[in-house]
Design a protein around this motif. Structure first.
Motif, PDB file in Angstrom:
ATOM      1  N   GLY A   1      42.674  51.753  34.275  1.00 15.52           N
ATOM      2  CA  GLY A   1      43.103  50.445  34.751  1.00 15.52           C
ATOM      3  C   GLY A   1      44.065  49.819  33.770  1.00 15.52           C
TER       4      GLY A   1
ATOM      5  N   ARG B   1      40.212  38.452  38.183  1.00 18.72           N
ATOM      6  CA  ARG B   1      41.672  38.447  38.139  1.00 18.72           C
ATOM      7  C   ARG B   1      42.251  37.048  37.911  1.00 18.72           C
ATOM      8  NH1 ARG B   1      43.872  37.264  43.354  1.00 18.72           N
ATOM      9  NH2 ARG B   1      42.439  37.527  45.104  1.00 18.72           N
TER      10      ARG B   1
ATOM     11  N   ASN C   1      47.196  50.629  43.868  1.00 14.43           N
ATOM     12  CA  ASN C   1      46.910  51.792  43.015  1.00 14.43           C
ATOM     13  C   ASN C   1      46.202  52.888  43.806  1.00 14.43           C
ATOM     14  OD1 ASN C   1      46.175  50.050  39.907  1.00 14.43           O
ATOM     15  ND2 ASN C   1      47.968  51.259  40.400  1.00 14.43           N
TER      16      ASN C   1
ATOM     17  N   THR D   1      44.094  48.323  40.920  1.00 16.69           N
ATOM     18  CA  THR D   1      44.673  47.098  41.453  1.00 16.69           C
ATOM     19  C   THR D   1      45.115  47.356  42.891  1.00 16.69           C
ATOM     20  OG1 THR D   1      47.000  47.503  40.926  1.00 16.69           O
ATOM     21  CG2 THR D   1      45.617  46.690  39.141  1.00 16.69           C
TER      22      THR D   1
ATOM     23  N   TYR E   1      41.019  43.663  43.658  1.00 22.10           N
ATOM     24  CA  TYR E   1      40.950  44.718  42.655  1.00 22.10           C
ATOM     25  C   TYR E   1      39.632  45.474  42.852  1.00 22.10           C
ATOM     26  CZ  TYR E   1      44.773  42.649  39.852  1.00 22.10           C
ATOM     27  OH  TYR E   1      45.986  42.161  39.402  1.00 22.10           O
TER      28      TYR E   1
ATOM     29  N   ASP F   1      46.108  37.331  37.217  1.00 18.32           N
ATOM     30  CA  ASP F   1      46.739  38.640  37.085  1.00 18.32           C
ATOM     31  C   ASP F   1      47.690  38.881  38.262  1.00 18.32           C
ATOM     32  OD1 ASP F   1      44.873  38.836  35.056  1.00 18.32           O
ATOM     33  OD2 ASP F   1      44.252  40.874  35.576  1.00 18.32           O
TER      34      ASP F   1
ATOM     35  N   ALA G   1      43.965  45.984  32.552  1.00 17.35           N
ATOM     36  CA  ALA G   1      42.744  45.356  33.054  1.00 17.35           C
ATOM     37  C   ALA G   1      42.159  44.435  32.003  1.00 17.35           C
ATOM     38  CB  ALA G   1      41.728  46.425  33.439  1.00 17.35           C
TER      39      ALA G   1
ATOM     40  N   TYR H   1      35.925  42.138  39.772  1.00 17.16           N
ATOM     41  CA  TYR H   1      36.919  42.102  38.707  1.00 17.16           C
ATOM     42  C   TYR H   1      37.453  40.672  38.622  1.00 17.16           C
ATOM     43  CZ  TYR H   1      41.331  42.862  36.271  1.00 17.16           C
ATOM     44  OH  TYR H   1      42.378  42.787  35.379  1.00 17.16           O
TER      45      TYR H   1
ATOM     46  N   ASN I   1      49.354  46.530  36.329  1.00 18.98           N
ATOM     47  CA  ASN I   1      48.790  45.191  36.269  1.00 18.98           C
ATOM     48  C   ASN I   1      49.329  44.430  35.068  1.00 18.98           C
ATOM     49  OD1 ASN I   1      46.932  43.242  37.382  1.00 18.98           O
ATOM     50  ND2 ASN I   1      45.822  43.434  35.455  1.00 18.98           N
TER      51      ASN I   1
ATOM     52  N   PRO J   1      49.666  42.368  39.876  1.00 15.38           N
ATOM     53  CA  PRO J   1      50.038  43.782  39.821  1.00 15.38           C
ATOM     54  C   PRO J   1      51.500  43.953  40.243  1.00 15.38           C
ATOM     55  CG  PRO J   1      48.709  43.347  41.772  1.00 15.38           C
ATOM     56  CD  PRO J   1      48.805  42.055  41.025  1.00 15.38           C
TER      57      PRO J   1
END
Length: 489
Positions: free
Chosen positions: A14, A306, A284, A281, A249, A418, A17, A304, A448, A420
């Motif tokens: 990741g 984010r 991915n 993400t 995610y 976050d 991450a 997750y 990410n 991506p």
């Protein structure tokens, strides 16, 4: 389960991450455990079409469809009446022809995500609009040295991408290995999420959901909720995992089994990496080997973190939508039973060439790409999602690169969420993540960029010229303006 560090996430696949939230105690559930969700039936693989003689010609109809999602009848959108659409299997050097028929009530088009093919004309040209009732013939020629791995296809008509994918328009693409990898079984696992109302219709997203990046309360594998599948001990399976979610995610675990990551996105590692946890993400993909051990395991997706919109909204924390899928012990994506007589051990993996490494390449240009989100003029109304301070304009080219050169891009994120970052056509080698140098070549097409962080990548603009795009792969953010156009000439 303890939250993982950013550096651990790098090692586990990741890139970028951040430390995760909703830690909770990590549990391995037996299929007989009363806490295990009910099974959604045997795992069903999407329909599949393979190239022959260096060519694959396929018709894809994008249309409303009555499909079964999570065991119930749903009015969704699908390619050829199914969710996911058919899996397309190709080899390096093949020509892929797709006849897209649009039987939707709105424009659409097609993006072959991750494939290194021309963006010009009827290639991977996301600036084409295929109107309702119209057809368009796409043609893609894969280079002879195209990387093997798992890719996917989905609509990319700006402003409608998130809605159309959330409703079911996506499918997997596999580019085969030159030297086959011995595996008892190969599984395509397309993970998506959506929301369905009481009448069986896909629920529309609110303005707040779009700003946060929508997450549906149904988390599905190949359109199924918690499907089951089985194997014998000692087998080697190959799992091709696609994160087809609009904004979610996926932090994945399969406790009790041995996992080896062959590669992520369009990249293949020289040596497989042992992993226990994997962060994908949106956009991915993972190419994973599973060496089976007797017992019952659950493929789980854990929460997750984010980030949130709190700082951007001038108020308390406001993060992604949450719902019944956000238990501390994760969501059961699939139930895996390994039992019976032990299988003959698989053979050794074929040698893999070292991936290209751009760290010693001559850099022709350095660029900074800043992803930002904040309130509009006057602090009221919708938030603005921008790249380098500008919202997407299809008539404007934001970046011009010279063909045959290598560039270094520093991707920065000045927001509290976050993002991506996805670059079409040309894959990226991750050089540095928040100040940490990567010791091995790591190639991605979605990277990410953590909240208030930065990632440095290098891009080789080889093989193809033309105009394409880069954007945030939280697809609501892309539709709201976090996208730019690039031309290589």
């Amino acid at each position: 389960m303890r939250p993982i560090s950013r550096r651990q996430a790098l090692l586990l696949g990741g890139v970028g991450a951040a430390a995760t939230a909703a830690g909770g105690a990590g549990l391995v559930w037996s299929l007989s455990s009363p806490s295990t969700p009910s099974s959604g039936g045997e795992l069903v693989q999407p329909d599949e079409v393979r190239s022959e003689g260096g060519r694959l010609e396929v018709q894809l109809e994008a249309a409303p469809a009555q499909v079964r999602l999570a065991g119930r009848q749903v009015s969704a959108l699908g390619y050829n009446g199914s969710v996911p659409g058919p899996t397309l299997r190709l080899k390096a050097g093949d020509t892929l022809k797709i006849g897209l028929a649009n039987n939707l009530s709105q424009p659409t088009n097609l993006h072959v995500h991750g494939l290194h093919v021309s963006p010009e004309g009827n290639g991977d040209n996301v600036f084409i609009a295929v109107g309702p009732g119209s057809t368009f013939d796409y043609e893609y020629r894969l280079p002879e040295d195209h990387p093997p791995g798992v890719y996917w296809y989905h609509p990319h008509h700006h402003g409608m991408v998130a809605d159309q994918i959330f409703a079911g328009l996506f499918g997997a693409i596999i580019v085969e290995d030159r030297q086959p990898i011995e595996a008892s079984t190969e599984r395509v696992l397309v993970v998506s999420d959506t929301a369905v109302d009481g009448l069986g219709n896909i629920s529309p997203a609110s303005a707040m959901d779009r700003m946060a990046g929508r997450e549906g309360d149904l988390l599905l594998v190949n359109g199924q909720s918690s499907p089951r599948f089985s194997a014998r001990p000692g087998q080697r399976e190959r799992w091709r995992i696609v994160n087809a979610c609009v904004a979610r995610y996926l932090r994945l675990r399969l406790d009790g089994q041995q996992l080896q990551l062959l590669g992520m996105d369009s990249g293949r590692f020289q040596e497989p990496r042992q992993v226990e946890e994997l962060v994908l993400t949106p956009g991915n993909r993972a190419d994973l080997l599973v060496t089976t051990a007797a017992g019952d395991s659950v493929l789980r997706a854990f929460r997750y973190n984010r980030g949130s919109m709190g700082g951007m909204m001038g108020q308390g924390p406001f993060g992604p939508p949450s719902g019944p899928t956000e238990q501390a012990d994760g969501v059961a994506l699939a139930l895996f039973r390994v039992s019976g007589d032990a299988a003959t051990p698989p053979g050794a993996l074929p040698a893999q060439a070292a991936p290209r490494d751009l760290r010693l390449a001559t850099v022709a240009a350095h660029r900074q790409i800043n992803l930002a989100a904040g309130m509009g003029m006057g602090g009221a109304g919708m938030m603005r999602f921008t790249i380098n301070g500008r919202e997407f304009d299809p008539a404007r080219t934001d970046t011009t690169a010279a063909a045959g050169t290598v560039e270094e891009w520093t991707l920065t994120n000045s927001s509290t969420m976050d993002h991506p970052f996805h670059l079409h056509v040309w894959p990226m080698q991750v050089i540095q993540d928040n100040g940490a140098d990567l010791s091995l070549p790591d190639w991605r097409d979605v990277v990410n960029v953590p909240a208030n962080g930065r990632v440095t990548v290098r891009v080789a603009f080889a093989d193809f010229r033309g105009r394409s795009a880069y954007h945030c792969h939280i697809l609501d953010h892309e539709d709201l303006g976090m996208m730019g156009a690039i031309e290589v000439r």
